[in-house]
Design an enzyme around this catalytic site. Sequence first.
Site, PDB file in Angstrom:
ATOM      1  CG  HIS A   1      -2.073   0.922   1.084  1.00  0.00           C
ATOM      2  ND1 HIS A   1      -1.928   2.290   1.059  1.00  0.00           N
ATOM      3  CD2 HIS A   1      -3.395   0.678   0.913  1.00  0.00           C
ATOM      4  CE1 HIS A   1      -3.124   2.842   0.894  1.00  0.00           C
ATOM      5  NE2 HIS A   1      -4.033   1.881   0.809  1.00  0.00           N
TER       6      HIS A   1
ATOM      7  NE  ARG B   1      -5.090   0.149  -2.376  1.00  0.00           N
ATOM      8  CZ  ARG B   1      -5.911  -0.391  -1.502  1.00  0.00           C
ATOM      9  NH1 ARG B   1      -5.705  -1.626  -1.072  1.00  0.00           N
ATOM     10  NH2 ARG B   1      -6.919   0.296  -1.040  1.00  0.00           N
TER      11      ARG B   1
ATOM     12  CB  SER C   1     -10.011  -7.160  -0.370  1.00  0.00           C
ATOM     13  OG  SER C   1      -9.821  -6.200   0.605  1.00  0.00           O
TER      14      SER C   1
HETATM   15  C1  FAD Z   1      -5.555  -1.531   7.447  1.00  0.00           C
HETATM   16  C2  FAD Z   1      -6.342  -2.209   6.378  1.00  0.00           C
HETATM   17  C3  FAD Z   1      -7.322  -1.516   5.692  1.00  0.00           C
HETATM   18  C4  FAD Z   1      -8.084  -2.137   4.722  1.00  0.00           C
HETATM   19  N1  FAD Z   1      -9.034  -1.408   4.057  1.00  0.00           N
HETATM   20  C5  FAD Z   1      -9.805  -2.005   3.122  1.00  0.00           C
HETATM   21  C6  FAD Z   1     -10.836  -1.277   2.460  1.00  0.00           C
HETATM   22  O1  FAD Z   1     -11.053  -0.092   2.706  1.00  0.00           O
HETATM   23  N2  FAD Z   1     -11.573  -1.921   1.547  1.00  0.00           N
HETATM   24  C7  FAD Z   1     -11.382  -3.244   1.254  1.00  0.00           C
HETATM   25  O2  FAD Z   1     -12.103  -3.772   0.429  1.00  0.00           O
HETATM   26  N3  FAD Z   1     -10.431  -3.959   1.884  1.00  0.00           N
HETATM   27  C8  FAD Z   1      -9.625  -3.377   2.813  1.00  0.00           C
HETATM   28  N4  FAD Z   1      -8.646  -4.106   3.442  1.00  0.00           N
HETATM   29  C9  FAD Z   1      -8.544  -5.554   3.197  1.00  0.00           C
HETATM   30  C10 FAD Z   1      -9.639  -6.312   3.934  1.00  0.00           C
HETATM   31  O3  FAD Z   1      -9.862  -5.735   5.191  1.00  0.00           O
HETATM   32  C11 FAD Z   1      -9.288  -7.768   4.169  1.00  0.00           C
HETATM   33  O4  FAD Z   1      -8.751  -8.330   3.026  1.00  0.00           O
HETATM   34  C12 FAD Z   1     -10.525  -8.572   4.535  1.00  0.00           C
HETATM   35  O5  FAD Z   1     -11.195  -7.952   5.603  1.00  0.00           O
HETATM   36  C13 FAD Z   1     -10.183  -9.984   4.911  1.00  0.00           C
HETATM   37  O6  FAD Z   1     -11.307 -10.621   5.478  1.00  0.00           O
HETATM   38  P1  FAD Z   1     -11.278 -12.160   5.839  1.00  0.00           P
HETATM   39  O7  FAD Z   1     -12.644 -12.511   6.257  1.00  0.00           O
HETATM   40  O8  FAD Z   1     -10.696 -12.911   4.725  1.00  0.00           O
HETATM   41  O9  FAD Z   1     -10.242 -12.309   7.034  1.00  0.00           O
HETATM   42  P2  FAD Z   1     -10.040 -11.595   8.453  1.00  0.00           P
HETATM   43  O10 FAD Z   1     -10.985 -10.509   8.700  1.00  0.00           O
HETATM   44  O11 FAD Z   1      -8.593 -11.320   8.547  1.00  0.00           O
HETATM   45  O12 FAD Z   1     -10.407 -12.735   9.475  1.00  0.00           O
HETATM   46  C14 FAD Z   1      -9.592 -13.837   9.711  1.00  0.00           C
HETATM   47  C15 FAD Z   1     -10.201 -14.672  10.802  1.00  0.00           C
HETATM   48  O13 FAD Z   1      -9.492 -15.877  10.903  1.00  0.00           O
HETATM   49  C16 FAD Z   1      -9.169 -16.152  12.230  1.00  0.00           C
HETATM   50  N5  FAD Z   1      -7.947 -16.969  12.212  1.00  0.00           N
HETATM   51  C17 FAD Z   1      -6.837 -16.791  11.464  1.00  0.00           C
HETATM   52  N6  FAD Z   1      -5.964 -17.783  11.676  1.00  0.00           N
HETATM   53  C18 FAD Z   1      -6.523 -18.604  12.588  1.00  0.00           C
HETATM   54  C19 FAD Z   1      -6.104 -19.804  13.218  1.00  0.00           C
HETATM   55  N7  FAD Z   1      -4.926 -20.382  12.966  1.00  0.00           N
HETATM   56  N8  FAD Z   1      -6.939 -20.359  14.128  1.00  0.00           N
HETATM   57  C20 FAD Z   1      -8.145 -19.796  14.420  1.00  0.00           C
HETATM   58  N9  FAD Z   1      -8.582 -18.676  13.827  1.00  0.00           N
HETATM   59  C21 FAD Z   1      -7.782 -18.088  12.929  1.00  0.00           C
HETATM   60  C22 FAD Z   1      -9.053 -14.814  12.878  1.00  0.00           C
HETATM   61  O14 FAD Z   1      -9.279 -14.899  14.264  1.00  0.00           O
HETATM   62  C23 FAD Z   1     -10.168 -14.050  12.181  1.00  0.00           C
HETATM   63  O15 FAD Z   1     -11.392 -14.294  12.823  1.00  0.00           O
HETATM   64  C24 FAD Z   1      -7.865  -3.486   4.416  1.00  0.00           C
HETATM   65  C25 FAD Z   1      -6.879  -4.188   5.095  1.00  0.00           C
HETATM   66  C26 FAD Z   1      -6.094  -3.554   6.043  1.00  0.00           C
HETATM   67  C27 FAD Z   1      -4.962  -4.289   6.674  1.00  0.00           C
END
Ligand code: FAD
Lengths: 250, 585
Positions: free
Chosen positions: B236, B285, B391
């Site tokens: 980023h 980006r 995302s």
């Molecule tokens: C600072 C920041 C800003 C962002 N802004 C944006 C935005 O504005 N717009 C956009 O579209 N995207 C954005 N993104 C990207 C987006 O937030 C993420 O890609 C997305 O939320 C991922 O969601 P997810 O459900 O895949 O995983 P996550 O929300 O990361 O959830 C992962 C889950 O898995 C669990 N977990 C992981 N490993 C284990 C394990 N070994 N055992 C048990 N539990 C585990 C965790 O506890 C959690 O509950 C941003 C990312 C960041 C870092």
Amino acid sequence: MSEQKTVHFIIERQDGPDSKPYTEEFLVPYRPALNVVAALMEIQKKPVTKDGKKTTPVVWECNCLEKVCGACMMVINGKARQACATLVDQIPQPIRLAPARTFPVIRDLQIDRSVMFESLKRIRGWIDVDGSWEVNTAPIQNPYTAATAYEIAHCMTCGCCLEACPNVGPQSDFIGPAPTVQAYLFNLNPLGSFNKDKRLNALMEKGGITSCGNSQNCVQVCPKNIKLTTYLAQLNRDVNKQALKNIFNK
Amino acid sequence: MSKKNIIVVGGGLSGLMATIKICEAGGEVKLFSYCPVKRSHSLCAQGGINACMNTKGQNDTTWEHFDDTVYGGDFLADQTAVKGMCEAAPKLIKMFDRMGVPFTRTAEGVLDLRNFGGQKNKRTVFAGSTTGQQLLYALDEQVRKWEVKGNVKKYEFWEFIRIIKNDNGICRGIVAQNMNSMEIEAFRADAVILATGGPGVIFGRCTASTICNGSAVSAVYQQGAEIGNSEFIQIHPTAIPGSDKNRLMSEACRGEGGRVWTYKDGKPWYFLEEMYPAYGNLVPRDIASRAIYDVCVNQKLGINGENRVYLDLSHIPAEYLERKLGGILEMYSEFVGDDPRKVPMQIYPSVHYSMGGIWVDTKHNTNIPALLASGECDYQYHGANRLGANSLLSAAYSGTISGPEAIRWSESDDIGEELTDEQLAAAKQTCVDEFENIINMNGKENAHELHHELGDLMNRYCTIVRVNKELDLCMDELKKILVRWNDIGVNDKGHWANQEAMFVRQLHNMIIYAMVICKAARMRDESRGAHYKPEFPNRDDEHFLKTTIASYNAETHEPNITYREYDHSLIKPRPRRYDVAKGGK
Ligand SMILES: Cc1cc2nc3c(=O)[nH]c(=O)nc-3n(C[C@H](O)[C@H](O)[C@H](O)COP(=O)(O)OP(=O)(O)OC[C@H]3O[C@@H](n4cnc5c(N)ncnc54)[C@H](O)[C@@H]3O)c2cc1C
Ligand code: SF4
Ligand code: SF4
Ligand code: FES
């Protein structure tokens, strides 16, 4: 040889839920913009006390490091706050860390806040949608009401307000400011308001809003600046109206 | 055992969405997460979520969203999958709206839209500057409702360790560990969904939460799951460098008119506007990160010679900033001490997102039967580079696919026999032995120090600019770190909330995953999206219009890299340029 600047920490530790607390002191190398979580991370890299004794790394909870997940709440120099957003430069030293004892301690600074999530069940903290499939378009909302909802929706279940509230604790079953005010959030929503009565009735029960003594502590500590007491007052009015309504509907 | 028993690992946007879909289909979910799901990393997302709502009189279309996504991803994304996502996006937004997400609204009360990088139309729906938090909370609330109904049982503060396969190689359970009591348990399921998020912490400091360690992905990879396109790591352009973490300054800053500049010959130089007149500060980006890197590292024009440039909002009225960006500006003040409404912020690129992840088909099946993956931990939708605000969309959307697909598995005869008690006990014992070995480690290395070194290494060699000779060096160093892992000393020998021992296990997985990223980057001799090699500055469709597939070699611990065809039949690849407006369809 110039001496490296350090930050002095006095940490209240506890090996398990039923063990006796003890304190350990640590010196952490100073750097600009150092926050309390970053300092705890330094201790993980070098778990040695101020007196040179090897010890176990301090246990605490954190995820986001940007004051949005709520995990890292602890008592810092006597005040409940988020460790990640507490810069050491802004508070006096030595810095005292302790777990928020309103909640059961798991280990060291890590506490068990499951009661807060349970309370969200009690106040019916959700909108009753028919399903995640396509139904209707959601109703248009007044942008000003939506802005109020947005403010309350910032609550990250950190528990600072419960730790600060004199009426939350073993002496009472008050669910505390955060979950109470969440009821207001769902009542504000056009679809959520369909179950307003149920939420208000839940707040009339034992441990509900009548347990709030209006001492205003909560609003002063909320890291998200949610106007807790304003909404508590509003809810109080709503609950009273509901009580009258209940009487007439009997 | 009752039918339709699904394990979902991860309670971010994707895991929660999948959970809701499973419950609606009559299934039961065991939901595992490091933390209360309400604290999952998804809540860090600030800027917004893309969907063609077309309420700004711009004749926006889902096809345009589809094309922007494919083009932004440098044509490496599976187009059928992307098209499905873009078409579903407006419906998902309506669902979130009904669930009570406090989206920012226009004067008329409808959902407001903002600009985001790599898109010419306003297409990003947002809730102030905490969109991820608000979306996550809405799903968290719905899942709580299902919890009350009895369809969901949460295992919060449990760490997933590995999957368990039956004799036919079908995934029918997992082993997990309670992070407080340290008890290790094996669980049966009809199918397992991994929704464990991104691997940012492999790079040490990044914009992600401390729990985004990629450990779960690495674990299933070592059990035979393939990883796709792992070399594509999004950097980023605008983060606040920090010693514990790099805090993101949302792309929304540029979307709302923020300008990036540095001093050149004593005058402000708006280099993005000069280099890319068509998109200016709103280039995607990878382009912005590379430009900042070039200005700082090659031209040595960073602020005071350091690796920083300005991100300037100070020309925008304070009232407007407050309304549109309030939360993040407050964060900058809080963590840096300056007020971005008055002085320009200082930023530098940071590791942010992984386009790559577990390889899945368009239904989110991995190559292991009855193991599914969705959310940031999978490789789908973003190709070589992800567009901002796509995302949250892919995380939520993929959950609407993986959930029903898991139900399909649970109703099919293909899942074979459920695990026997012996199989469960054996899998558990393996993990117990492994954990006891870790607790008994008495070597010289500190796990957190070793992790720091891993992060430095990956940051130096596997981010903005990649050079083959250096990647070879990086691989050698990673192998050394893997060996040094054996010499870790564990200070905490207890069996209660032992975070240190769990971290040691995670670190091993992180090192293995790091090798996948490094090797995949080494092998792709071209430049595409976030993957940039000065030695091979052009995209090479002839050789590399293919998905990188990594599979684990247990003997060397290194990945075997192969390439796989994917569906790019709908939009013909064309050169990706941002100095002129996006070329024809
Ligand atoms: C600072 C920041 C800003 C962002 N802004 C944006 C935005 O504005 N717009 C956009 O579209 N995207 C954005 N993104 C990207 C987006 O937030 C993420 O890609 C997305 O939320 C991922 O969601 P997810 O459900 O895949 O995983 P996550 O929300 O990361 O959830 C992962 C889950 O898995 C669990 N977990 C992981 N490993 C284990 C394990 N070994 N055992 C048990 N539990 C585990 C965790 O506890 C959690 O509950 C941003 C990312 C960041 C870092
Ligand atoms: S106002 Fe009520 S809820 Fe807030 S601290 Fe006082 S008693 Fe507790
Ligand atoms: S209301 Fe404020 S202090 Fe209380 S839990 Fe929510 S964010 Fe924390
Ligand atoms: S770590 Fe999330 S609030 Fe501090």
